[in-house]
Design an enzyme around this catalytic site. Structure first.
Site, mmCIF file in Angstrom:
data_model
loop_
_atom_site.group_PDB
_atom_site.id
_atom_site.type_symbol
_atom_site.label_atom_id
_atom_site.label_comp_id
_atom_site.label_asym_id
_atom_site.label_seq_id
_atom_site.Cartn_x
_atom_site.Cartn_y
_atom_site.Cartn_z
ATOM 1 N N ALA A 252 -1.627 4.825 9.306
ATOM 2 C CA ALA A 252 -1.219 5.246 8.110
ATOM 3 C C ALA A 252 0.228 4.523 7.741
ATOM 4 O O ALA A 252 0.338 4.107 6.647
ATOM 5 C CB ALA A 252 -1.420 6.583 7.652
ATOM 6 N N TYR A 253 1.122 4.945 8.762
ATOM 7 C CA TYR A 253 2.630 4.636 8.550
ATOM 8 C C TYR A 253 2.539 2.964 8.705
ATOM 9 O O TYR A 253 3.240 2.480 7.760
ATOM 10 C CB TYR A 253 3.157 5.080 9.866
ATOM 11 C CG TYR A 253 4.943 4.846 9.615
ATOM 12 C CD1 TYR A 253 5.682 5.167 8.642
ATOM 13 C CD2 TYR A 253 5.283 4.014 10.679
ATOM 14 C CE1 TYR A 253 6.883 5.105 8.718
ATOM 15 C CE2 TYR A 253 6.842 3.697 10.682
ATOM 16 C CZ TYR A 253 7.586 4.338 9.312
ATOM 17 O OH TYR A 253 8.739 3.989 9.560
ATOM 18 N N ALA A 254 1.758 2.190 9.453
ATOM 19 C CA ALA A 254 1.985 0.825 9.655
ATOM 20 C C ALA A 254 1.296 0.319 8.513
ATOM 21 O O ALA A 254 1.816 -0.732 7.781
ATOM 22 C CB ALA A 254 1.137 0.382 10.941
ATOM 23 N N SER B 78 1.649 1.610 5.403
ATOM 24 C CA SER B 78 2.447 1.924 4.186
ATOM 25 C C SER B 78 3.484 0.733 4.401
ATOM 26 O O SER B 78 3.959 -0.040 3.365
ATOM 27 C CB SER B 78 2.739 3.103 4.323
ATOM 28 O OG SER B 78 3.744 3.367 5.353
#
Length: 252
Positions: free
Chosen positions: A159-161, A163
């Site tokens: 999810a972080y990557a 974004s």
């Protein structure tokens, strides 16, 4: 702390640093202030940290104010830039260091957490970029933050990557949209960096493993990343435009 530089380039320049009171954002605030820029320290919740940062900058001879704003709220961000212009006359540098981190396998991540993450990291980045595009003066610079995990693709960072991948996709597009304005747009993608956000929830073994991953065999520091931002926003770095700079000690 480094003394304030009063060179001709630095006099009168103004930087808005979102997430400017903690971690990498705080290091950027200190570094740009040391280079003579007036700093607008944006924060969203920790008033004490923002006030402490401003006090440290002004004690060293710099000019700084703290302004609260949620980067995903377009009205609040517009007001942030209004206050920057009212206090210092304009904006020359925008550094969007505000961000969230959530780690979990893709199969397990709570979608409410995903929405909160993307609200700050994607919508927030877009909102700040809009105001930067509208407000930056000629000769200015906009710097966003991605992550080297977009390249390393470690598990639990999906999810972080994702974004941060959105931020990388916008970088060259915005640089091209600002053609003729003499404004640079770049994104810094740090590797493992010893911030509170990075260290939280990790074991000593995990931290040691990550520290040994780059060929330089250490974690980055917030100051390492702040130095990169200072270069990109300086006259010496102004020929660099539309780029993703992986500041990670030699990781993929």
């Amino acid at each position: 702390m480094t003394s304030i530089d009063t060179t001709r380039e630095a006099v009168g320049r103004v930087a808005v640093v979102t997430g400017g009171s903690r971690g990498i954002g705080r290091a950027v605030s200190h570094r740009l202030s040391a280079d003579g820029l007036a700093i607008v320290v944006n924060y969203v919740g920790d008033t004490a940290a923002a006030e402490e940062t401003v006090a440290a900058l002004t004690a060293a001879g710099g000019k700084a104010i703290a302004v609260r704003a949620d980067v995903a709220d377009e009205k609040a961000v517009a007001a942030l830039f209004d206050q920057a212009e009212a206090a210092f006359g304009g904006v020359d540098v925008v550094v969007n260091a505000a961000g969230r981190l959530a780690l979990a396998p893709i199969a397990d991540l709570d979608l409410n957490v995903l929405d909160q993450l993307h609200r700050t990291n994607v919508r927030g980045a877009f909102v700040v970029a809009q105001q930067a595009a509208r407000r930056l003066r000629a000769g200015g610079s906009f710097v966003s933050f991605s992550t080297s995990v977009v390249g390393t693709q470690f598990p639990d960072y999906g999810a972080y990557a994702a974004s941060k991948g959105a931020i990388e996709a916008m970088t060259l597009i915005l640089a091209r949209e600002l053609r003729g304005r003499d404004i640079t747009v770049n994104t810094v993608a740090p590797g493992p960096t010893a911030t509170e956000l990075f260290l939280e929830g990790k074991t000593e073994e995990q931290i040691d493993t990550l520290a040994k991953t780059p060929p330089l065999e250490r974690l980055g520091t917030p100051e390492d990343i702040a130095d990169v931002v200072a270069f990109l926003t300086s006259a010496e770095g102004h020929w660099i435009n539309g780029q993703i700079l992986r500041a990670n000690g030699g990781m993929v």
